[in-house]
Write a protein that holds these residues in place. Structure first.
Motif, short mmCIF file in Angstrom:
data_model
loop_
_atom_site.label_atom_id
_atom_site.label_comp_id
_atom_site.label_asym_id
_atom_site.label_seq_id
_atom_site.Cartn_x
_atom_site.Cartn_y
_atom_site.Cartn_z
N ALA A 160 57.99 -58.07 72.82
CA ALA A 160 57.65 -57.32 74.30
C ALA A 160 57.95 -55.67 74.44
N LEU A 161 59.12 -55.65 73.58
CA LEU A 161 59.46 -54.13 73.62
C LEU A 161 58.55 -53.25 72.47
N ALA A 162 58.09 -53.99 71.69
CA ALA A 162 57.11 -52.90 70.64
C ALA A 162 55.80 -52.71 71.44
N GLN A 163 55.41 -53.86 72.27
CA GLN A 163 54.20 -53.51 73.12
C GLN A 163 54.52 -52.55 74.33
N ALA A 164 55.77 -52.51 74.98
CA ALA A 164 56.32 -51.65 76.10
C ALA A 164 56.27 -50.19 75.35
N CYS A 165 56.74 -50.13 74.10
CA CYS A 165 56.72 -48.89 73.40
C CYS A 165 55.33 -48.19 73.05
N ARG A 166 54.27 -48.96 73.19
CA ARG A 166 53.14 -48.64 72.81
C ARG A 166 52.80 -48.56 71.20
N GLU B 65 52.10 -51.45 63.37
CA GLU B 65 53.47 -51.06 63.49
C GLU B 65 54.39 -52.40 64.15
N GLN B 66 53.74 -53.05 65.32
CA GLN B 66 54.57 -53.84 65.87
C GLN B 66 54.97 -55.07 64.90
N THR B 67 53.73 -55.46 63.96
CA THR B 67 53.82 -56.30 62.95
C THR B 67 54.97 -56.02 61.87
#
Length: 128
Positions: free
Chosen positions: A19-25, A30-32
């Motif tokens: 959720a934070l990685a998505q919020a950070c865009r 990079e999320q993975t």
């Protein structure tokens, strides 16, 4: 702050980091990378540290934004940091890629540990 005292805590940590990685865009790649590193460190916190906590936050420094995670336990600590950071070395039954692999997956990696003092690992992934 998220308690990591059972496998459910590892799952919750991954979900919170996603959720934070998505919020950070962060990009999907990079999320993975960040979620994989967080999963490894959360599991280490549980298995080797006897449980602990994860704190997670969006951060901004020098005009860039990222996600910073800290994993803290009060376990036995790591006696030989250089050995623990060697690919393939494990004090348990794992593959020995948790710490060294996590370090490769993130932009900033800080390990603070001593025998009998527990372990703290703080990682940061910056948006590109």
């Amino acid at each position: 702050m998220l308690e990591i005292t059972a496998n459910a805590g590892v799952v919750q940590a991954r979900q919170a980091v996603r959720a934070l990685a998505q919020a950070c865009r962060l990009s999907l790649v990079e999320q993975t990378k960040l979620i994989t590193a967080a999963s490894e460190l959360a599991r280490n916190t549980l298995i080797y540290g006897g449980g602990g906590t994860m704190t997670a936050a969006l951060v901004e420094e020098r005009g860039r934004r990222g996600v910073r995670l800290s994993f803290v336990d009060q376990g036995p600590g790591i006696a030989d940091i250089d050995l623990a950071m060697t690919d393939g070395w494990t004090s348990g039954s794992g593959m020995g890629l948790g710490l060294s692999g996590s370090k490769r997956l993130v932009d900033d990696f800080v390990l603070d540990t001593a025998p009998g003092q527990g372990t703290s690992v703080t990682i940061t992934k910056w948006a590109r």
